[in-house]
Write a protein that holds these residues in place. Structure first.
Motif, PDB file in Angstrom:
ATOM      1  N   GLY A   1      25.763 -25.349  -6.043  1.00  0.00           N
ATOM      2  CA  GLY A   1      25.181 -24.901  -5.000  1.00  0.00           C
ATOM      3  C   GLY A   1      25.220 -25.600  -3.773  1.00  0.00           C
ATOM      4  N   ASP A   2      25.721 -26.916  -3.903  1.00  0.00           N
ATOM      5  CA  ASP A   2      26.015 -27.624  -3.025  1.00  0.00           C
ATOM      6  C   ASP A   2      27.363 -27.699  -1.809  1.00  0.00           C
ATOM      7  OD1 ASP A   2      23.491 -29.046  -3.415  1.00  0.00           O
ATOM      8  OD2 ASP A   2      24.690 -30.437  -4.733  1.00  0.00           O
ATOM      9  N   VAL A   3      28.052 -26.858  -2.471  1.00  0.00           N
ATOM     10  CA  VAL A   3      29.617 -26.816  -2.029  1.00  0.00           C
ATOM     11  C   VAL A   3      29.584 -26.242  -0.351  1.00  0.00           C
ATOM     12  CG1 VAL A   3      31.587 -25.299  -1.960  1.00  0.00           C
ATOM     13  CG2 VAL A   3      30.702 -26.225  -4.092  1.00  0.00           C
ATOM     14  N   VAL A   4      28.939 -25.111  -0.184  1.00  0.00           N
ATOM     15  CA  VAL A   4      28.943 -24.791   1.217  1.00  0.00           C
ATOM     16  C   VAL A   4      28.618 -25.801   2.301  1.00  0.00           C
ATOM     17  CG1 VAL A   4      28.057 -23.029   3.094  1.00  0.00           C
ATOM     18  CG2 VAL A   4      29.088 -22.465   0.746  1.00  0.00           C
ATOM     19  N   ALA A   5      27.037 -26.428   1.711  1.00  0.00           N
ATOM     20  CA  ALA A   5      26.746 -27.508   2.629  1.00  0.00           C
ATOM     21  C   ALA A   5      27.369 -28.831   2.756  1.00  0.00           C
ATOM     22  CB  ALA A   5      25.096 -27.760   2.206  1.00  0.00           C
ATOM     23  N   ARG A   6      28.023 -29.131   1.696  1.00  0.00           N
ATOM     24  CA  ARG A   6      28.980 -30.585   1.771  1.00  0.00           C
ATOM     25  C   ARG A   6      30.203 -29.959   2.548  1.00  0.00           C
ATOM     26  NH1 ARG A   6      31.394 -30.173  -2.917  1.00  0.00           N
ATOM     27  NH2 ARG A   6      33.123 -29.244  -1.997  1.00  0.00           N
ATOM     28  N   GLU A   7      30.816 -28.934   2.490  1.00  0.00           N
ATOM     29  CA  GLU A   7      31.836 -28.620   3.382  1.00  0.00           C
ATOM     30  C   GLU A   7      31.372 -28.728   4.915  1.00  0.00           C
ATOM     31  OE1 GLU A   7      35.291 -28.627   2.449  1.00  0.00           O
ATOM     32  OE2 GLU A   7      34.327 -29.394   0.737  1.00  0.00           O
ATOM     33  N   ASN A   8      30.101 -27.901   5.183  1.00  0.00           N
ATOM     34  CA  ASN A   8      29.840 -28.013   6.478  1.00  0.00           C
ATOM     35  C   ASN A   8      29.456 -29.241   7.002  1.00  0.00           C
ATOM     36  OD1 ASN A   8      30.353 -24.943   6.881  1.00  0.00           O
ATOM     37  ND2 ASN A   8      28.055 -24.753   6.142  1.00  0.00           N
ATOM     38  N   LEU A   9      29.057 -30.130   6.156  1.00  0.00           N
ATOM     39  CA  LEU A   9      28.651 -31.546   6.736  1.00  0.00           C
ATOM     40  C   LEU A   9      30.069 -32.234   6.889  1.00  0.00           C
ATOM     41  CD1 LEU A   9      26.933 -34.183   6.855  1.00  0.00           C
ATOM     42  CD2 LEU A   9      26.947 -34.142   4.479  1.00  0.00           C
ATOM     43  N   LEU A  10      30.939 -32.233   5.830  1.00  0.00           N
ATOM     44  CA  LEU A  10      32.291 -32.977   6.188  1.00  0.00           C
ATOM     45  C   LEU A  10      32.917 -32.161   7.453  1.00  0.00           C
ATOM     46  CD1 LEU A  10      33.569 -32.828   2.711  1.00  0.00           C
ATOM     47  CD2 LEU A  10      32.707 -34.841   3.943  1.00  0.00           C
ATOM     48  N   ASP A  11      33.138 -31.108   7.627  1.00  0.00           N
ATOM     49  CA  ASP A  11      33.629 -30.635   8.912  1.00  0.00           C
ATOM     50  C   ASP A  11      32.821 -30.950  10.209  1.00  0.00           C
ATOM     51  OD1 ASP A  11      35.379 -29.052   7.524  1.00  0.00           O
ATOM     52  OD2 ASP A  11      34.186 -27.215   7.694  1.00  0.00           O
ATOM     53  N   ARG A  12      31.479 -31.124  10.317  1.00  0.00           N
ATOM     54  CA  ARG A  12      30.837 -31.867  11.441  1.00  0.00           C
ATOM     55  C   ARG A  12      30.815 -33.213  11.455  1.00  0.00           C
ATOM     56  NH1 ARG A  12      26.716 -28.920   8.995  1.00  0.00           N
ATOM     57  NH2 ARG A  12      25.746 -31.096   8.569  1.00  0.00           N
TER      58      ARG A  12
ATOM     59  N   MET B   1      33.752 -35.144  10.077  1.00  0.00           N
ATOM     60  CA  MET B   1      34.884 -35.559  10.224  1.00  0.00           C
ATOM     61  C   MET B   1      35.925 -34.951  11.080  1.00  0.00           C
ATOM     62  SD  MET B   1      35.527 -37.326   6.651  1.00  0.00           S
ATOM     63  CE  MET B   1      34.517 -38.633   6.370  1.00  0.00           C
ATOM     64  N   GLY B   2      35.546 -33.694  11.509  1.00  0.00           N
ATOM     65  CA  GLY B   2      36.442 -33.038  12.538  1.00  0.00           C
ATOM     66  C   GLY B   2      37.316 -32.128  11.838  1.00  0.00           C
ATOM     67  N   PRO B   3      38.125 -31.284  12.638  1.00  0.00           N
ATOM     68  CA  PRO B   3      38.980 -30.489  12.370  1.00  0.00           C
ATOM     69  C   PRO B   3      40.220 -31.064  11.396  1.00  0.00           C
ATOM     70  CG  PRO B   3      38.910 -30.535  14.483  1.00  0.00           C
ATOM     71  CD  PRO B   3      37.854 -31.293  13.999  1.00  0.00           C
ATOM     72  N   ASN B   4      40.566 -32.401  11.705  1.00  0.00           N
ATOM     73  CA  ASN B   4      41.615 -32.923  11.211  1.00  0.00           C
ATOM     74  C   ASN B   4      41.531 -33.469   9.905  1.00  0.00           C
ATOM     75  OD1 ASN B   4      43.448 -31.906  13.346  1.00  0.00           O
ATOM     76  ND2 ASN B   4      42.815 -33.578  14.605  1.00  0.00           N
ATOM     77  N   ARG B   5      40.297 -33.341   9.175  1.00  0.00           N
ATOM     78  CA  ARG B   5      40.078 -34.112   8.021  1.00  0.00           C
ATOM     79  C   ARG B   5      40.965 -33.994   6.816  1.00  0.00           C
ATOM     80  NH1 ARG B   5      36.624 -31.656   4.146  1.00  0.00           N
ATOM     81  NH2 ARG B   5      35.786 -29.886   4.626  1.00  0.00           N
ATOM     82  N   ARG B   6      41.484 -32.537   6.849  1.00  0.00           N
ATOM     83  CA  ARG B   6      42.358 -32.103   5.658  1.00  0.00           C
ATOM     84  C   ARG B   6      43.527 -32.610   5.912  1.00  0.00           C
ATOM     85  NH1 ARG B   6      38.567 -28.020   6.445  1.00  0.00           N
ATOM     86  NH2 ARG B   6      37.497 -27.572   4.489  1.00  0.00           N
ATOM     87  N   ARG B   7      44.205 -33.307   6.963  1.00  0.00           N
ATOM     88  CA  ARG B   7      45.691 -33.686   7.327  1.00  0.00           C
ATOM     89  C   ARG B   7      45.888 -35.290   6.829  1.00  0.00           C
ATOM     90  NH1 ARG B   7      45.881 -31.299  13.051  1.00  0.00           N
ATOM     91  NH2 ARG B   7      46.282 -29.046  12.389  1.00  0.00           N
ATOM     92  N   LYS B   8      44.672 -35.832   6.105  1.00  0.00           N
ATOM     93  CA  LYS B   8      44.783 -37.096   6.080  1.00  0.00           C
ATOM     94  C   LYS B   8      45.503 -37.630   4.683  1.00  0.00           C
ATOM     95  CE  LYS B   8      40.492 -38.510   8.497  1.00  0.00           C
ATOM     96  NZ  LYS B   8      39.253 -39.095   8.469  1.00  0.00           N
ATOM     97  N   SER B   9      46.026 -38.773   4.448  1.00  0.00           N
ATOM     98  CA  SER B   9      46.903 -39.065   3.178  1.00  0.00           C
ATOM     99  C   SER B   9      45.819 -39.034   1.977  1.00  0.00           C
ATOM    100  CB  SER B   9      47.494 -40.195   3.457  1.00  0.00           C
ATOM    101  OG  SER B   9      48.511 -40.295   4.336  1.00  0.00           O
TER     102      SER B   9
END
Length: 196
Positions: free
Chosen positions: A25-36, A38-46
């Motif tokens: 049940g934490d998935v959506v809240a966690r992903e939203n928190l990470l987006d806020r 770390m920003g939109p480029n967070r998925r491009r990191k090594s």
């Protein structure tokens, strides 16, 4: 005097948080928190290349919750092979990240509490070392230093001075050299795992 004590209690109550295991049940809240955070480029990191398509290490996905149960912080650890030892065998380790705290709750010790809980749980579960890419001045207080990771490399661009390691077992990374490789369970395997 009672009014003063009530206001002190109220102040500390609003700063209260708990550390808990992450649940579905934490998935959506966690992903939203990470987006806020770390920003939109967070998925491009090594580091993300090592996490993509994998599930966190068993029991090592933690969240911080406020008094109302909302996710206000997150940290996860992932199974990796930290290069090879002198005998040519792969070295099992963990990769920490991302660690994030909601901007409205920064400065309350939530990140430090998540770090201590993650390190403690990893040690309890018998892991030998944790690696991460992050700011040395922040992570050194938890025992992370670049020296132990000096002969290891990430699968993609990374800043050498930010690649840090903590040994949970003395000498675990002695002689470790080479590329970090994801070794945890794949997401598709986890999706079809039966729960007893």
């Amino acid at each position: 005097m009672a009014a003063v004590l009530d206001s002190v209690r109220a102040f500390f109550a609003q700063n209260a948080f708990t550390i808990d295991m992450e649940n579905a049940g934490d998935v959506v809240a966690r992903e939203n928190l990470l987006d806020r955070s770390m920003g939109p480029n967070r998925r491009r990191k090594s580091s993300e290349a090592l996490r993509r398509g994998r599930v966190p290490a068993e029991g090592l996905a933690l969240v911080a919750r406020d008094a109302d149960g909302h996710v206000i912080g997150t940290v996860r650890l992932w199974n990796v092979e930290a290069g090879v030892a002198r005998d040519g065998l792969a070295i099992d380790a963990l990769l920490l990240g991302p660690l994030a705290v909601d901007g409205g709750h920064e400065g309350k010790g939530i990140g430090a509490a998540l770090m201590r809980a993650a390190i403690g749980e990893a040690k309890t579960r018998g892991h030998g070392a944790i690696l991460l890419v992050g700011d040395a001045p922040y992570y050194e207080r938890f025992g992370f230093f670049a020296e132990k990771a000096r002969h290891l490399v990430m699968p993609g661009p990374f800043e050498r001075h930010r690649f840090l390691a903590l040994e949970l077992k003395d000498g675990w990374l002695d002689g470790a050299a080479g590329l970090l490789v994801a070794s945890g369970r794949k997401l598709s395997q986890a999706s079809f795992r039966r729960v007893a």
